[in-house]
Write a protein that holds these residues in place. Structure first.
Motif, PDB file in Angstrom:
ATOM      1  N   MET A  58    -106.459 -24.774 -22.935  1.00  0.00           N
ATOM      2  CA  MET A  58    -107.684 -24.167 -23.467  1.00  0.00           C
ATOM      3  C   MET A  58    -108.521 -25.134 -24.313  1.00  0.00           C
ATOM      4  O   MET A  58    -109.722 -24.941 -24.486  1.00  0.00           O
ATOM      5  CB  MET A  58    -107.338 -22.921 -24.287  1.00  0.00           C
ATOM      6  CG  MET A  58    -106.515 -23.187 -25.528  1.00  0.00           C
ATOM      7  SD  MET A  58    -106.143 -21.697 -26.499  1.00  0.00           S
ATOM      8  CE  MET A  58    -107.775 -21.261 -27.095  1.00  0.00           C
ATOM      9  N   HIS A  59    -107.897 -26.183 -24.839  1.00  0.00           N
ATOM     10  CA  HIS A  59    -108.623 -27.108 -25.697  1.00  0.00           C
ATOM     11  C   HIS A  59    -109.296 -28.252 -24.936  1.00  0.00           C
ATOM     12  O   HIS A  59    -110.135 -28.952 -25.508  1.00  0.00           O
ATOM     13  CB  HIS A  59    -107.675 -27.684 -26.757  1.00  0.00           C
ATOM     14  CG  HIS A  59    -107.051 -26.638 -27.632  1.00  0.00           C
ATOM     15  ND1 HIS A  59    -107.784 -25.844 -28.479  1.00  0.00           N
ATOM     16  CD2 HIS A  59    -105.759 -26.236 -27.763  1.00  0.00           C
ATOM     17  CE1 HIS A  59    -106.982 -24.999 -29.114  1.00  0.00           C
ATOM     18  NE2 HIS A  59    -105.752 -25.217 -28.693  1.00  0.00           N
ATOM     19  N   ASN A  60    -108.912 -28.459 -23.670  1.00  0.00           N
ATOM     20  CA  ASN A  60    -109.537 -29.565 -22.930  1.00  0.00           C
ATOM     21  C   ASN A  60    -110.109 -29.149 -21.578  1.00  0.00           C
ATOM     22  O   ASN A  60    -110.616 -29.986 -20.834  1.00  0.00           O
ATOM     23  CB  ASN A  60    -108.532 -30.711 -22.734  1.00  0.00           C
ATOM     24  CG  ASN A  60    -107.480 -30.416 -21.670  1.00  0.00           C
ATOM     25  OD1 ASN A  60    -107.368 -29.293 -21.169  1.00  0.00           O
ATOM     26  ND2 ASN A  60    -106.682 -31.412 -21.325  1.00  0.00           N
ATOM     27  N   GLU A  61    -110.027 -27.851 -21.243  1.00  0.00           N
ATOM     28  CA  GLU A  61    -110.426 -27.439 -19.895  1.00  0.00           C
ATOM     29  C   GLU A  61    -111.904 -27.663 -19.610  1.00  0.00           C
ATOM     30  O   GLU A  61    -112.280 -28.003 -18.482  1.00  0.00           O
ATOM     31  CB  GLU A  61    -110.037 -25.982 -19.626  1.00  0.00           C
ATOM     32  CG  GLU A  61    -110.649 -24.962 -20.558  1.00  0.00           C
ATOM     33  CD  GLU A  61    -110.221 -23.535 -20.214  1.00  0.00           C
ATOM     34  OE1 GLU A  61    -109.837 -23.283 -19.058  1.00  0.00           O
ATOM     35  OE2 GLU A  61    -110.264 -22.668 -21.106  1.00  0.00           O
ATOM     36  N   HIS A  62    -112.756 -27.512 -20.617  1.00  0.00           N
ATOM     37  CA  HIS A  62    -114.187 -27.729 -20.370  1.00  0.00           C
ATOM     38  C   HIS A  62    -114.472 -29.196 -20.059  1.00  0.00           C
ATOM     39  O   HIS A  62    -115.259 -29.508 -19.160  1.00  0.00           O
ATOM     40  CB  HIS A  62    -115.014 -27.279 -21.587  1.00  0.00           C
ATOM     41  CG  HIS A  62    -115.138 -25.799 -21.710  1.00  0.00           C
ATOM     42  ND1 HIS A  62    -114.182 -25.030 -22.351  1.00  0.00           N
ATOM     43  CD2 HIS A  62    -116.077 -24.934 -21.261  1.00  0.00           C
ATOM     44  CE1 HIS A  62    -114.543 -23.755 -22.291  1.00  0.00           C
ATOM     45  NE2 HIS A  62    -115.686 -23.664 -21.643  1.00  0.00           N
ATOM     46  N   ALA A  64    -112.223 -31.425 -18.906  1.00  0.00           N
ATOM     47  CA  ALA A  64    -111.463 -31.903 -17.746  1.00  0.00           C
ATOM     48  C   ALA A  64    -111.938 -31.328 -16.422  1.00  0.00           C
ATOM     49  O   ALA A  64    -111.745 -31.946 -15.368  1.00  0.00           O
ATOM     50  CB  ALA A  64    -109.980 -31.573 -17.941  1.00  0.00           C
ATOM     51  N   THR A  65    -112.587 -30.167 -16.451  1.00  0.00           N
ATOM     52  CA  THR A  65    -112.922 -29.468 -15.204  1.00  0.00           C
ATOM     53  C   THR A  65    -113.828 -30.293 -14.289  1.00  0.00           C
ATOM     54  O   THR A  65    -113.624 -30.326 -13.067  1.00  0.00           O
ATOM     55  CB  THR A  65    -113.570 -28.103 -15.513  1.00  0.00           C
ATOM     56  OG1 THR A  65    -112.592 -27.267 -16.157  1.00  0.00           O
ATOM     57  CG2 THR A  65    -114.040 -27.413 -14.249  1.00  0.00           C
ATOM     58  N   GLU A  66    -114.817 -30.954 -14.841  1.00  0.00           N
ATOM     59  CA  GLU A  66    -115.748 -31.737 -14.018  1.00  0.00           C
ATOM     60  C   GLU A  66    -115.019 -32.816 -13.218  1.00  0.00           C
ATOM     61  O   GLU A  66    -115.282 -33.003 -12.023  1.00  0.00           O
ATOM     62  CB  GLU A  66    -116.817 -32.390 -14.905  1.00  0.00           C
ATOM     63  CG  GLU A  66    -117.879 -33.144 -14.116  1.00  0.00           C
ATOM     64  CD  GLU A  66    -118.962 -33.727 -15.005  1.00  0.00           C
ATOM     65  OE1 GLU A  66    -119.708 -34.599 -14.523  1.00  0.00           O
ATOM     66  OE2 GLU A  66    -119.061 -33.314 -16.185  1.00  0.00           O
ATOM     67  N   GLY A  93    -107.451 -21.175 -16.326  1.00  0.00           N
ATOM     68  CA  GLY A  93    -107.524 -20.984 -14.881  1.00  0.00           C
ATOM     69  C   GLY A  93    -108.853 -20.411 -14.438  1.00  0.00           C
ATOM     70  O   GLY A  93    -109.379 -20.781 -13.389  1.00  0.00           O
ATOM     71  N   TYR A  94    -109.415 -19.518 -15.250  1.00  0.00           N
ATOM     72  CA  TYR A  94    -110.663 -18.863 -14.868  1.00  0.00           C
ATOM     73  C   TYR A  94    -111.807 -19.861 -14.690  1.00  0.00           C
ATOM     74  O   TYR A  94    -112.530 -19.828 -13.691  1.00  0.00           O
ATOM     75  CB  TYR A  94    -111.061 -17.811 -15.903  1.00  0.00           C
ATOM     76  CG  TYR A  94    -112.523 -17.434 -15.834  1.00  0.00           C
ATOM     77  CD1 TYR A  94    -113.028 -16.692 -14.759  1.00  0.00           C
ATOM     78  CD2 TYR A  94    -113.419 -17.861 -16.814  1.00  0.00           C
ATOM     79  CE1 TYR A  94    -114.378 -16.375 -14.677  1.00  0.00           C
ATOM     80  CE2 TYR A  94    -114.770 -17.539 -16.741  1.00  0.00           C
ATOM     81  CZ  TYR A  94    -115.240 -16.803 -15.662  1.00  0.00           C
ATOM     82  OH  TYR A  94    -116.563 -16.499 -15.582  1.00  0.00           O
ATOM     83  N   LEU A  95    -111.986 -20.740 -15.652  1.00  0.00           N
ATOM     84  CA  LEU A  95    -113.104 -21.686 -15.614  1.00  0.00           C
ATOM     85  C   LEU A  95    -113.038 -22.564 -14.371  1.00  0.00           C
ATOM     86  O   LEU A  95    -114.047 -22.773 -13.683  1.00  0.00           O
ATOM     87  CB  LEU A  95    -113.104 -22.559 -16.867  1.00  0.00           C
ATOM     88  CG  LEU A  95    -114.207 -23.619 -16.952  1.00  0.00           C
ATOM     89  CD1 LEU A  95    -115.586 -22.967 -16.962  1.00  0.00           C
ATOM     90  CD2 LEU A  95    -114.024 -24.479 -18.199  1.00  0.00           C
ATOM     91  N   LEU A  96    -111.844 -23.061 -14.056  1.00  0.00           N
ATOM     92  CA  LEU A  96    -111.687 -23.930 -12.887  1.00  0.00           C
ATOM     93  C   LEU A  96    -111.931 -23.159 -11.597  1.00  0.00           C
ATOM     94  O   LEU A  96    -112.592 -23.662 -10.675  1.00  0.00           O
ATOM     95  CB  LEU A  96    -110.285 -24.545 -12.886  1.00  0.00           C
ATOM     96  CG  LEU A  96    -110.008 -25.598 -11.824  1.00  0.00           C
ATOM     97  CD1 LEU A  96    -111.043 -26.713 -11.852  1.00  0.00           C
ATOM     98  CD2 LEU A  96    -108.603 -26.169 -12.005  1.00  0.00           C
TER      99      LEU A  96
END
Length: 225
Positions: A58-62, A64-66, A93-96
């Motif tokens: 949750m702390h790096n997903e934004h 890392a997603t790109e 999981g949702y964001l990805l």
């Protein structure tokens, strides 16, 4: 050619709940995104999975997603797992998944472990219609969220941590009514699995007397029709 993202459920307690297909998919992936690589490393070692891992939480997903979307567009097969249960259900999981849909990348979620389904089924409360709430806000927005659920007629599903369960049950009794029926399941699929049933007040009294441990799933009866 675009690759593919797999959302892979992992056991919420008993390693025997891991499916053969989940092991196969993880072995065939180019990389595994893990909420906690130390925790997931134990799981992968148990099933002799040598696929490299990458931290995704949750702390790096934004951030890392790109980069992950770029890897998927390059044709890689990527799986995402969390510490326990199904990715995207109160876990990363949702964001990805959302970005994969936006970029026309194939995503697939394997059937498997999730805590709220067994807790709902054994609660004895109506399960033909239900509302999944998950974790409540800790401070800001907590009361307004509870207020918005007072008239909810469907069975409600909440997640809660052991050190907050006593306070949460008291809050629920005040908001929903002391006599509202509820069911509390903990340590699902583990050795000390337990389900407690009663009114919100009765469950609050039990929580006050006992040092309940493990992640909690709280099922609360909906408002009278």
């Amino acid at each position: 050619m675009s690759g593919k993202l797999y959302l892979v459920p992992t056991p919420i307690g008993n390693l025997g709940d891991m499916t053969f297909r989940a092991v196969e998919v993880l072995k065939e992936s180019d990389v595994i995104l893990a909420e906690d690589t130390r925790n997931s490393g134990i799981l992968l070692k148990h099933f002799e999975i040598s696929t490299p891992m990458r931290s995704y939480h949750m702390h790096n997903e934004h951030q890392a997603t790109e980069d992950i979307i770029r890897q998927l567009k390059d044709g890689q097969i990527i799986s995402i797992i969390t510490d326990a249960g199904t990715p995207g259900i109160s876990d990363p999981g949702y964001l990805l998944a959302k970005e994969c849909v936006a970029n026309d990348i194939i995503i697939e979620c394997l059937p498997g472990a999730t805590a709220f389904v067994p807790a709902l089924v054994v609660s004895g409360l109506p399960n033909n219609e239900f509302t999944f709430v998950g974790f409540l806000p800790v401070k800001k927005g907590r009361k307004s969220k509870l207020d918005s659920l007072v008239e909810e007629k469907k069975t409600m599903i909440f997640y809660e941590s052991p050190h907050k369960i006593g306070r949460t049950l008291k809050d629920f009794a005040e908001s929903f009514g002391a006599e509202r029926k509820a069911s509390l399941s903990r340590e699902i699929s583990k050795k000390f699995e337990e389900t407690l049933r009663g009114t919100l007040t009765e469950l609050a009294e039990i929580a006050e007397k006992r040092n309940l441990k493990g992640e909690m799933v709280l099922i609360v009866e909906g408002a009278p029709h």
